[in-house]
Design a protein around this motif. Sequence first.
Motif, PDB file in Angstrom:
ATOM      1  N   PHE A   1     -36.800  20.800 -15.507  1.00 13.75           N
ATOM      2  CA  PHE A   1     -35.991  20.058 -16.482  1.00 13.75           C
ATOM      3  C   PHE A   1     -35.096  19.011 -15.824  1.00 13.75           C
ATOM      4  O   PHE A   1     -34.209  18.450 -16.460  1.00 13.75           O
ATOM      5  CB  PHE A   1     -35.118  21.034 -17.292  1.00 13.75           C
ATOM      6  CG  PHE A   1     -35.902  21.896 -18.241  1.00 13.75           C
ATOM      7  CD1 PHE A   1     -36.382  21.379 -19.442  1.00 13.75           C
ATOM      8  CD2 PHE A   1     -36.190  23.215 -17.920  1.00 13.75           C
ATOM      9  CE1 PHE A   1     -37.113  22.184 -20.311  1.00 13.75           C
ATOM     10  CE2 PHE A   1     -36.917  24.021 -18.794  1.00 13.75           C
ATOM     11  CZ  PHE A   1     -37.382  23.501 -19.989  1.00 13.75           C
ATOM     12  N   GLY A   2     -35.343  18.769 -14.541  1.00 17.53           N
ATOM     13  CA  GLY A   2     -34.594  17.736 -13.844  1.00 17.53           C
ATOM     14  C   GLY A   2     -33.170  18.125 -13.506  1.00 17.53           C
ATOM     15  O   GLY A   2     -32.330  17.264 -13.255  1.00 17.53           O
ATOM     16  N   LYS A   3     -32.910  19.413 -13.456  1.00 19.03           N
ATOM     17  CA  LYS A   3     -31.561  19.888 -13.149  1.00 19.03           C
ATOM     18  C   LYS A   3     -31.502  20.378 -11.706  1.00 19.03           C
ATOM     19  O   LYS A   3     -32.503  20.722 -11.096  1.00 19.03           O
ATOM     20  CB  LYS A   3     -31.167  21.030 -14.094  1.00 19.03           C
ATOM     21  CG  LYS A   3     -31.234  20.665 -15.572  1.00 19.03           C
ATOM     22  CD  LYS A   3     -30.185  19.647 -15.946  1.00 19.03           C
ATOM     23  CE  LYS A   3     -30.211  19.366 -17.450  1.00 19.03           C
ATOM     24  NZ  LYS A   3     -29.187  18.377 -17.840  1.00 19.03           N
ATOM     25  N   GLU A   4     -30.280  20.396 -11.171  1.00 26.85           N
ATOM     26  CA  GLU A   4     -30.082  20.878  -9.812  1.00 26.85           C
ATOM     27  C   GLU A   4     -30.214  22.395  -9.769  1.00 26.85           C
ATOM     28  O   GLU A   4     -29.855  23.094 -10.716  1.00 26.85           O
ATOM     29  CB  GLU A   4     -28.695  20.455  -9.320  1.00 26.85           C
ATOM     30  CG  GLU A   4     -28.459  20.741  -7.846  1.00 26.85           C
ATOM     31  CD  GLU A   4     -27.109  20.224  -7.382  1.00 26.85           C
ATOM     32  OE1 GLU A   4     -26.691  20.577  -6.276  1.00 26.85           O
ATOM     33  OE2 GLU A   4     -26.474  19.472  -8.156  1.00 26.85           O
ATOM     34  N   GLY A   5     -30.741  22.914  -8.649  1.00 25.11           N
ATOM     35  CA  GLY A   5     -30.931  24.349  -8.496  1.00 25.11           C
ATOM     36  C   GLY A   5     -29.626  25.114  -8.549  1.00 25.11           C
ATOM     37  O   GLY A   5     -28.536  24.563  -8.338  1.00 25.11           O
ATOM     38  N   VAL A   6     -29.731  26.401  -8.834  1.00 20.07           N
ATOM     39  CA  VAL A   6     -28.559  27.262  -8.962  1.00 20.07           C
ATOM     40  C   VAL A   6     -28.491  28.207  -7.769  1.00 20.07           C
ATOM     41  O   VAL A   6     -29.490  28.826  -7.392  1.00 20.07           O
ATOM     42  CB  VAL A   6     -28.635  28.095 -10.267  1.00 20.07           C
ATOM     43  CG1 VAL A   6     -27.412  28.991 -10.390  1.00 20.07           C
ATOM     44  CG2 VAL A   6     -28.735  27.165 -11.471  1.00 20.07           C
ATOM     45  N   ASP A   7     -27.311  28.308  -7.149  1.00 18.96           N
ATOM     46  CA  ASP A   7     -27.106  29.249  -6.047  1.00 18.96           C
ATOM     47  C   ASP A   7     -26.607  30.563  -6.623  1.00 18.96           C
ATOM     48  O   ASP A   7     -25.495  30.647  -7.132  1.00 18.96           O
ATOM     49  CB  ASP A   7     -26.082  28.668  -5.064  1.00 18.96           C
ATOM     50  CG  ASP A   7     -25.849  29.591  -3.876  1.00 18.96           C
ATOM     51  OD1 ASP A   7     -26.635  30.548  -3.725  1.00 18.96           O
ATOM     52  OD2 ASP A   7     -24.886  29.359  -3.117  1.00 18.96           O
TER      53      ASP A   7
END
Length: 488
Positions: free
Chosen positions: A420-426
Motif C-alpha cells: 500500500f506504499g506505506k513505510e514498514g512497521v518496527d
Amino acid sequence: MKISDLLKLSTDNLRRRKGRTALTVIGVVVGTFAIIVMISLGIASNAANEEMLQSWGDLTQVQINNYQWGASSGDIPALDDEMLEHIRTFAHVVAVTPMYQSNSLNAQIYAGKNDRYSAYVWNMYGVDMQALQAMEYQLVSGSFIPDDMNLGRKKIPVLIGEHMAYSFEDTRKSYNSGKRQRYWGETDAMGNPVPPFVDVEKDKMTLRLSAWDKNGNEKTQDFQLVVVGVFEQDDSKQYFTNSGMALRVADMKMLEAAYQKLSGGKSNNGGSYMITSDGQQLKQKDNGYESVYVKVDEVDNVSAVEAAIKELGYETYSMTQIREEMQAQVAKSQMILGGTAAVALLVAALNIANTMMMSIYERTKEIGVMKVLGCEIRKIRNMFLMEAGAIGLLGGVIGVALSYGASYVLNNINTIMAFFGKEGVDLSGIMGGMGSMMGMGGNASISIIPPWLVLLGLGFSTLVGILSGLWPAHRATKISALEAIRHE
C-alpha cells in the motif's frame, strides 16, 4: 430420542433466535481469538529465541571448567580420563570429550620448498573423535580419524579448519609486505578468490617442535601432519572449525611428551606452576583437563546433567540458564496477556449461561410437553448441553479462522504495508520480552499457530460452552411437567 434428533432440535432452536445466538457466539469468538493469538506470539518468541541461542552454540552441550569459585585445586577431583568415563555413565549423556589445548608447546607448521611457508600453532586441540561426530561437527571433505589409525612413526593424522590454509605466511616476504599473507575472502583485480599459499590436503606439512637447552642451543623435532578431513566452518562450534586443527588426545599427549623431552622437562601442560619468592618454579598438582564438553540427548535434560556435574565439584556453562530466563520472560508476558484474554472468555461463558437460561424460560411449555410424552430427563439435559456446546464450538471455529488471519497479517505486516506504499512497521518493542524476537533479521515469524493450538482452542471453547450450560440444563430438568404445560 436419538442423538440425531437432539442435534436437530438444538440447531433448530439456535437458528430460531439468530440475533441472540450471534451475539453470544461473538463473545466466544473474541475470547478464543485472543487466547490463540497470545499463545501463538509466545510460541514464535520461544522459537526465535531457540534459533538465536542455537546460532551461539549447541543447546544440548555442557562445558565443564576444571575449577570452582572459592575452592582450591585440592578440593576438586581430577578431571582426568577416569572422571570422563564416569561422566559418560550419567543418564542422558551422549558423548564426552576434552578440549585439550597445550599451553606450553612451542611449535610451527611448515610447508613448501625449503619450508618457505609457515603457520603458528595457536589453535590445536586434542579431542575424542567419536564425540565430535555425536556433537554434529560437519566435514567438508574426508572423514573423522579412527581410534585405531596408525600412520607410522612421526606421522600424525589431523582434522583441519576449513580456512586453516590461510594461516600460512610467505617467509621470503618481509613482515611489512602486503604479500606476506593471504586472507580468506580476498579477491584479485578480476574479482576471483585468491587461493592460499598451501593446499593443505595435498602439500606436505611438517609440525616442528622447538626448544632451547640451558646453553641456549635450539633443539627441534619434526612430525608430518596428514590431513584426514576438513571441518566445515561453524561459528557455534569450537574455533578449530575455522582456522585451527584437531587431533586425537593421545597424539596431543605424545607431542607434549616429545616437547618435554626436547626441552629437558622444563615445563609441560600437565598441572600448573607456582613462582616462589626466590624465583623457583614449583609444579602443582596435575588436576586433569582444563576444559571438557558434554553432549546431552535432549535440551530438557541439560539442567539435570549440569546439576550432576556440579555435585562433583566443577563449574559448568551451558545455554540452559539463558534459555530458561528467556522462556520465563515470555511466559510472564503470556500470563499477563492471556489473563486479559481469559477475562473475555469468562464474559462469553456468562453470556452463554444467560442465553441458555432465557431459552429455558421461553421454552418452559415445550419442556413440559416433552416430559409428559415420556422424554427422559437426561435427554432434555443433553439437548441444552448440546446447544451450549454448539455455541462454544461455533465461536471457537470462527475464532481460530480469525487467528490464522491475524497471524498472517502479523507475519507479513511489512510486505502488506509496502504493497500500500506505506513505510514498514518496527514491532521489536511490542509486548516487552515477547517482542524482542521481532527485530532479529526481519525473517522471524511473529506468530506461529501449530495444529495442537487449533485443537486446544476448539476444545477449550467447546468445553467453556458445555460448562456454561450445566446449570441451565440442570434447571430445565427440575421444571415440573404440569406447571410447565400451564406456563404462558
